[in-house]
Scaffold this motif. Sequence first.
Motif, PDB file in Angstrom:
ATOM      1  N   GLN A  36      -8.348 -37.534  17.076  1.00 52.76           N
ATOM      2  CA  GLN A  36      -8.296 -36.116  16.716  1.00 52.76           C
ATOM      3  C   GLN A  36      -8.521 -35.923  15.212  1.00 52.76           C
ATOM      4  N   TRP A  37      -9.347 -36.751  14.632  1.00 56.19           N
ATOM      5  CA  TRP A  37      -9.593 -36.711  13.195  1.00 56.19           C
ATOM      6  C   TRP A  37     -10.610 -35.624  12.853  1.00 56.19           C
ATOM      7  N   HIS A  38     -10.298 -34.797  11.853  1.00 53.44           N
ATOM      8  CA  HIS A  38     -11.164 -33.685  11.460  1.00 53.44           C
ATOM      9  C   HIS A  38     -11.760 -33.845  10.057  1.00 53.44           C
ATOM     10  N   LEU A  39     -11.092 -34.572   9.182  1.00 53.93           N
ATOM     11  CA  LEU A  39     -11.504 -34.648   7.780  1.00 53.93           C
ATOM     12  C   LEU A  39     -12.643 -35.660   7.633  1.00 53.93           C
ATOM     13  N   LEU A  40     -13.869 -35.189   7.832  1.00 56.38           N
ATOM     14  CA  LEU A  40     -15.042 -36.059   7.793  1.00 56.38           C
ATOM     15  C   LEU A  40     -15.823 -35.867   6.506  1.00 56.38           C
ATOM     16  N   THR A  41     -16.432 -36.934   6.021  1.00 57.93           N
ATOM     17  CA  THR A  41     -17.352 -36.837   4.892  1.00 57.93           C
ATOM     18  C   THR A  41     -18.691 -36.301   5.396  1.00 57.93           C
ATOM     19  N   ALA A  42     -19.596 -35.980   4.459  1.00 61.17           N
ATOM     20  CA  ALA A  42     -20.920 -35.478   4.854  1.00 61.17           C
ATOM     21  C   ALA A  42     -21.668 -36.519   5.682  1.00 61.17           C
ATOM     22  N   GLU A  43     -21.542 -37.795   5.278  1.00 62.67           N
ATOM     23  CA  GLU A  43     -22.211 -38.852   6.039  1.00 62.67           C
ATOM     24  C   GLU A  43     -21.619 -38.987   7.434  1.00 62.67           C
ATOM     25  N   GLU A  44     -20.280 -38.860   7.529  1.00 64.92           N
ATOM     26  CA  GLU A  44     -19.635 -38.946   8.835  1.00 64.92           C
ATOM     27  C   GLU A  44     -20.004 -37.760   9.717  1.00 64.92           C
ATOM     28  N   GLU A  45     -20.125 -36.584   9.118  1.00 65.09           N
ATOM     29  CA  GLU A  45     -20.559 -35.400   9.872  1.00 65.09           C
ATOM     30  C   GLU A  45     -21.960 -35.621  10.447  1.00 65.09           C
ATOM     31  N   LEU A  46     -22.881 -36.159   9.611  1.00 67.04           N
ATOM     32  CA  LEU A  46     -24.238 -36.411  10.067  1.00 67.04           C
ATOM     33  C   LEU A  46     -24.259 -37.445  11.187  1.00 67.04           C
ATOM     34  N   ALA A  47     -23.489 -38.519  11.013  1.00 71.41           N
ATOM     35  CA  ALA A  47     -23.437 -39.550  12.047  1.00 71.41           C
ATOM     36  C   ALA A  47     -22.852 -38.993  13.343  1.00 71.41           C
ATOM     37  N   ARG A  48     -21.857 -38.121  13.213  1.00 69.99           N
ATOM     38  CA  ARG A  48     -21.255 -37.525  14.397  1.00 69.99           C
ATOM     39  C   ARG A  48     -22.250 -36.628  15.137  1.00 69.99           C
ATOM     40  N   GLU A  49     -23.019 -35.841  14.372  1.00 69.29           N
ATOM     41  CA  GLU A  49     -24.020 -34.981  15.003  1.00 69.29           C
ATOM     42  C   GLU A  49     -25.096 -35.813  15.702  1.00 69.29           C
ATOM     43  N   ARG A  50     -25.482 -36.921  15.071  1.00 68.54           N
ATOM     44  CA  ARG A  50     -26.468 -37.791  15.703  1.00 68.54           C
ATOM     45  C   ARG A  50     -25.930 -38.391  16.998  1.00 68.54           C
ATOM     46  N   GLU A  51     -24.662 -38.765  17.006  1.00 63.23           N
ATOM     47  CA  GLU A  51     -24.058 -39.291  18.218  1.00 63.23           C
ATOM     48  C   GLU A  51     -24.038 -38.231  19.324  1.00 63.23           C
ATOM     49  N   LEU A  52     -23.739 -36.974  18.944  1.00 64.95           N
ATOM     50  CA  LEU A  52     -23.733 -35.898  19.928  1.00 64.95           C
ATOM     51  C   LEU A  52     -25.128 -35.667  20.498  1.00 64.95           C
ATOM     52  N   VAL A  53     -26.154 -35.669  19.611  1.00 59.99           N
ATOM     53  CA  VAL A  53     -27.525 -35.483  20.074  1.00 59.99           C
ATOM     54  C   VAL A  53     -27.918 -36.606  21.036  1.00 59.99           C
ATOM     55  N   ALA A  54     -27.584 -37.844  20.668  1.00 63.88           N
ATOM     56  CA  ALA A  54     -27.911 -38.971  21.545  1.00 63.88           C
ATOM     57  C   ALA A  54     -27.182 -38.863  22.879  1.00 63.88           C
ATOM     58  N   MET A  55     -25.923 -38.416  22.839  1.00 63.79           N
ATOM     59  CA  MET A  55     -25.159 -38.279  24.072  1.00 63.79           C
ATOM     60  C   MET A  55     -25.762 -37.198  24.976  1.00 63.79           C
ATOM     61  N   TYR A  56     -26.118 -36.044  24.356  1.00 66.44           N
ATOM     62  CA  TYR A  56     -26.729 -34.970  25.143  1.00 66.44           C
ATOM     63  C   TYR A  56     -28.081 -35.403  25.723  1.00 66.44           C
ATOM     64  N   ALA A  57     -28.888 -36.132  24.936  1.00 68.14           N
ATOM     65  CA  ALA A  57     -30.184 -36.606  25.419  1.00 68.14           C
ATOM     66  C   ALA A  57     -30.007 -37.562  26.592  1.00 68.14           C
ATOM     67  N   GLU A  58     -29.016 -38.431  26.504  1.00 67.70           N
ATOM     68  CA  GLU A  58     -28.755 -39.364  27.597  1.00 67.70           C
ATOM     69  C   GLU A  58     -28.305 -38.627  28.856  1.00 67.70           C
ATOM     70  N   ALA A  59     -27.450 -37.606  28.676  1.00 65.04           N
ATOM     71  CA  ALA A  59     -26.998 -36.827  29.828  1.00 65.04           C
ATOM     72  C   ALA A  59     -28.159 -36.060  30.461  1.00 65.04           C
ATOM     73  N   LEU A  60     -29.044 -35.482  29.612  1.00 68.71           N
ATOM     74  CA  LEU A  60     -30.197 -34.746  30.138  1.00 68.71           C
ATOM     75  C   LEU A  60     -31.141 -35.681  30.891  1.00 68.71           C
ATOM     76  N   ASP A  61     -31.346 -36.880  30.364  1.00 72.10           N
ATOM     77  CA  ASP A  61     -32.210 -37.843  31.028  1.00 72.10           C
ATOM     78  C   ASP A  61     -31.629 -38.244  32.388  1.00 72.10           C
ATOM     79  N   ALA A  62     -30.320 -38.435  32.431  1.00 70.29           N
ATOM     80  CA  ALA A  62     -29.679 -38.791  33.705  1.00 70.29           C
ATOM     81  C   ALA A  62     -29.804 -37.656  34.709  1.00 70.29           C
ATOM     82  N   MET A  63     -29.653 -36.404  34.246  1.00 67.40           N
ATOM     83  CA  MET A  63     -29.800 -35.258  35.139  1.00 67.40           C
ATOM     84  C   MET A  63     -31.232 -35.146  35.661  1.00 67.40           C
TER      85      MET A  63
END
Length: 365
Positions: free
Chosen positions: A276-303
């Motif tokens: 439940q960590w919220h205090l992210l650096t700019a680099e961590e925010e970018l990495a988190r967004e990339r992980e979300l994009v990859a996760m959504y792309a994987e879910a869309l491909d599976a669908m």
Amino acid sequence: MPTSSTVRPVLPPTVWLTRGRHPGPAPMDVLRRHLQRLKDAGTIDDFLEPSDATDAPERVLEARWRVPGGVTVRARLTVVTEEADTAARWVLTAEAEQDWDQRWPSPATMFWPDTPDADWDHDVPTGLRLRDVNRLPAEDRAMRRLLRDAVRGSWNIHVVVHEAMTPDDRGRGPLTPLFPASLRHRVVEHRAAPQQLRAVNWALKECGVQVPRGGAVVLPAGPGPSGHAADEFAVRSVFLDGSEPSDLVDVLTRFVTSEKPLPDGAQDAVTALREQWHLLTAEEELARERELVAMYAEALDAMTKSRDLYKEAAERAHEALAAFRETAAVLPPAPPPSAPAASPLQQLTRTLERLKGTPRTKGTP
């Protein structure tokens, strides 16, 4: 004796953990002011209060700082306000990027001011201070009850020090300021007077440890067998003359770094820090967004694959049904079902019925 099949998780070597009670008013104001001062001074990188509801009974504060060697530490403080905002219980969990070094700054001082008038350092089950000497009760039953509470319900480290003789002014003060920084706010120091040696060892029997005359002993981390030898965390001599108690520091360090189960409720605190960590650096925010994009792309491909497989299966089913209908149209009609053969009893009954209906011949009486 029956044993539980559930294996309790152990304290990770990267985690620093404690809890306490602040009996004074407005603890959140104290925390916010201190965190802001440390941020302005560059002691911490940043802090955040994720919750927006100012009247919520549980408040959360997060902070991030770096220790020597450039190692990043993330910490989460949960404050649960008690009656009318006049007191609060708090849980503090910190985790570093590598195993914790007891020489690092105490996470407690990153949130709470380390001044004599600050009143945040009370142990939860015993109510004793973390930064002071706590004299054992003179009454034997009260002493036994206090030490039992210390073993059963505390997240802190409890150490009993016996005075071989009445110390002077230098020896009357607490030993905790002489400990490494990360040990100072996790240790509750109990002090036994010279005449209390027999009584304190009687009270410690159920813990499986004994305090040497003029020495000290670290109490087990929980009730029941600890898996350690009775004297493994005992010190034969502690000089109360203001000098560093190096033997006691070594024992405390070994105790902290030894593998032991987390106290009740501590696993939830560690999980909350990690998930439940919220205090992210700019680099961590970018990495988190990339992980979300990859996760959504994987879910869309599976669908998409699932949809294609469903469409292909439906087409094959339609083809099979059409082929069946075509085959059924050209086949001759099925013959009617033949009558089942009569049983021997039925044949005999029919014969008797025919004989019964046959007229009698002449000469028959």
